[in-house]
Design a protein around this motif. Structure first.
Motif, PDB file in Angstrom:
ATOM      1  N   TRP A  55       2.743  44.438 110.581  1.00 17.96           N
ATOM      2  CA  TRP A  55       3.357  44.915 111.812  1.00 17.96           C
ATOM      3  C   TRP A  55       3.744  43.810 112.784  1.00 17.96           C
ATOM      4  O   TRP A  55       4.763  43.911 113.468  1.00 17.96           O
ATOM      5  CB  TRP A  55       2.429  45.910 112.509  1.00 17.96           C
ATOM      6  N   ASP A  56       2.946  42.736 112.829  1.00 17.14           N
ATOM      7  CA  ASP A  56       3.269  41.682 113.797  1.00 17.14           C
ATOM      8  C   ASP A  56       3.818  40.424 113.136  1.00 17.14           C
ATOM      9  O   ASP A  56       3.992  39.402 113.806  1.00 17.14           O
ATOM     10  CB  ASP A  56       2.050  41.340 114.638  1.00 17.14           C
ATOM     11  N   GLY A  57       4.067  40.496 111.850  1.00 13.80           N
ATOM     12  CA  GLY A  57       4.660  39.356 111.166  1.00 13.80           C
ATOM     13  C   GLY A  57       3.683  38.281 110.747  1.00 13.80           C
ATOM     14  O   GLY A  57       4.101  37.236 110.232  1.00 13.80           O
ATOM     15  N   SER A  58       2.405  38.513 110.931  1.00 19.84           N
ATOM     16  CA  SER A  58       1.421  37.472 110.663  1.00 19.84           C
ATOM     17  C   SER A  58       0.963  37.428 109.202  1.00 19.84           C
ATOM     18  O   SER A  58       0.431  36.417 108.758  1.00 19.84           O
ATOM     19  CB  SER A  58       0.197  37.658 111.571  1.00 19.84           C
ATOM     20  N   VAL A  59       1.151  38.502 108.489  1.00 18.01           N
ATOM     21  CA  VAL A  59       0.723  38.563 107.088  1.00 18.01           C
ATOM     22  C   VAL A  59       1.923  38.934 106.216  1.00 18.01           C
ATOM     23  O   VAL A  59       2.605  39.922 106.477  1.00 18.01           O
ATOM     24  CB  VAL A  59      -0.410  39.582 106.884  1.00 18.01           C
ATOM     25  N   LYS A  60       2.149  38.130 105.183  1.00 20.29           N
ATOM     26  CA  LYS A  60       3.281  38.358 104.296  1.00 20.29           C
ATOM     27  C   LYS A  60       2.793  38.381 102.861  1.00 20.29           C
ATOM     28  O   LYS A  60       1.852  37.668 102.509  1.00 20.29           O
ATOM     29  CB  LYS A  60       4.329  37.260 104.494  1.00 20.29           C
ATOM     30  N   ASN A  61       3.423  39.189 102.048  1.00 20.13           N
ATOM     31  CA  ASN A  61       3.077  39.200 100.630  1.00 20.13           C
ATOM     32  C   ASN A  61       4.355  39.249  99.805  1.00 20.13           C
ATOM     33  O   ASN A  61       5.379  39.782 100.249  1.00 20.13           O
ATOM     34  CB  ASN A  61       2.127  40.354 100.273  1.00 20.13           C
ATOM     35  N   TYR A  62       4.274  38.649  98.638  1.00 17.86           N
ATOM     36  CA  TYR A  62       5.451  38.472  97.784  1.00 17.86           C
ATOM     37  C   TYR A  62       5.147  38.844  96.339  1.00 17.86           C
ATOM     38  O   TYR A  62       4.024  38.665  95.862  1.00 17.86           O
ATOM     39  CB  TYR A  62       5.929  37.026  97.810  1.00 17.86           C
ATOM     40  N   ALA A  63       6.180  39.288  95.664  1.00 18.73           N
ATOM     41  CA  ALA A  63       6.075  39.448  94.220  1.00 18.73           C
ATOM     42  C   ALA A  63       6.008  38.055  93.599  1.00 18.73           C
ATOM     43  O   ALA A  63       6.604  37.098  94.116  1.00 18.73           O
ATOM     44  CB  ALA A  63       7.288  40.197  93.682  1.00 18.73           C
ATOM     45  N   ASP A  64       5.291  37.941  92.501  1.00 20.28           N
ATOM     46  CA  ASP A  64       5.164  36.626  91.854  1.00 20.28           C
ATOM     47  C   ASP A  64       6.519  36.032  91.491  1.00 20.28           C
ATOM     48  O   ASP A  64       6.709  34.814  91.533  1.00 20.28           O
ATOM     49  CB  ASP A  64       4.306  36.763  90.587  1.00 20.28           C
ATOM     50  N   SER A  65       7.455  36.893  91.158  1.00 23.16           N
ATOM     51  CA  SER A  65       8.762  36.418  90.693  1.00 23.16           C
ATOM     52  C   SER A  65       9.575  35.739  91.792  1.00 23.16           C
ATOM     53  O   SER A  65      10.539  35.027  91.489  1.00 23.16           O
ATOM     54  CB  SER A  65       9.561  37.576  90.100  1.00 23.16           C
ATOM     55  N   VAL A  66       9.205  35.949  93.041  1.00 20.89           N
ATOM     56  CA  VAL A  66      10.000  35.370  94.133  1.00 20.89           C
ATOM     57  C   VAL A  66       9.207  34.389  94.986  1.00 20.89           C
ATOM     58  O   VAL A  66       9.771  33.762  95.886  1.00 20.89           O
ATOM     59  CB  VAL A  66      10.611  36.469  95.031  1.00 20.89           C
ATOM     60  N   LYS A  67       7.927  34.253  94.719  1.00 18.40           N
ATOM     61  CA  LYS A  67       7.102  33.342  95.511  1.00 18.40           C
ATOM     62  C   LYS A  67       7.671  31.931  95.466  1.00 18.40           C
ATOM     63  O   LYS A  67       8.033  31.427  94.405  1.00 18.40           O
ATOM     64  CB  LYS A  67       5.668  33.327  94.976  1.00 18.40           C
ATOM     65  N   GLY A  68       7.729  31.312  96.621  1.00 18.95           N
ATOM     66  CA  GLY A  68       8.241  29.953  96.711  1.00 18.95           C
ATOM     67  C   GLY A  68       9.757  29.878  96.837  1.00 18.95           C
ATOM     68  O   GLY A  68      10.300  28.810  97.124  1.00 18.95           O
ATOM     69  N   ARG A  69      10.432  31.009  96.619  1.00 23.35           N
ATOM     70  CA  ARG A  69      11.900  31.024  96.727  1.00 23.35           C
ATOM     71  C   ARG A  69      12.385  31.920  97.865  1.00 23.35           C
ATOM     72  O   ARG A  69      13.403  31.632  98.485  1.00 23.35           O
ATOM     73  CB  ARG A  69      12.517  31.517  95.408  1.00 23.35           C
ATOM     74  N   PHE A  70      11.678  33.005  98.090  1.00 23.61           N
ATOM     75  CA  PHE A  70      12.085  33.953  99.125  1.00 23.61           C
ATOM     76  C   PHE A  70      11.111  33.883 100.296  1.00 23.61           C
ATOM     77  O   PHE A  70       9.910  33.644 100.111  1.00 23.61           O
ATOM     78  CB  PHE A  70      12.066  35.388  98.577  1.00 23.61           C
TER      79      PHE A  70
END
Length: 123
Positions: A52-67
């Motif tokens: 909600w406040d932008g402090s925690v982000k999560n990514y799919a493994d396929s896009v980590k480091g790129r998106f």
């Protein structure tokens, strides 16, 4: 509340694009948000989420480091900066508002969906 995704287009492999998702209407800034994508003849899959406040982000493994996902609460806008794009990233990208303050990785975790924006990566 409506969500409008934009920024898709045609890009060469290795290139970058920035997607935006604008929320209008009676919005709640206390919900997580996320990006999903659906390639041709593929299931819709989670790409990235932000709480909600932008402090925690999560990514799919396929896009980590790129998106990179981000959000600007003041303007009710969420972004997805995509770099090092690969033809496998070709899909319709959807933005969504989560049911809760955090961003889950399953479509059922989201209650509001926008129309998608097409990203095509050529080889």
């Amino acid at each position: 509340v409506q969500l409008q995704a934009s920024g898709g287009g045609l890009v060469q492999a290795g290139g970058s694009l920035r997607l935006s998702c604008a929320a209008s209407g009676r919005t709640s800034s206390n919900n997580g948000m996320g990006w999903f994508r659906q390639g041709k003849e593929k299931e819709r899959e989670f790409v990235a989420g932000v709480n909600w406040d932008g402090s925690v982000k999560n990514y799919a493994d396929s896009v980590k480091g790129r998106f990179t996902i981000s959000r600007a609460k003041a303007s009710n806008t969420m972004y997805l900066q995509m770099t090092s794009l690969d033809p496998e990233d070709t899909a319709v990208y959807y933005c969504a508002v989560a049911r809760r303050a955090w961003s889950g990785t399953a479509a059922r975790d989201y209650v509001l969906w926008g129309k998608g924006t097409l990203v095509t990566v050529s080889s």
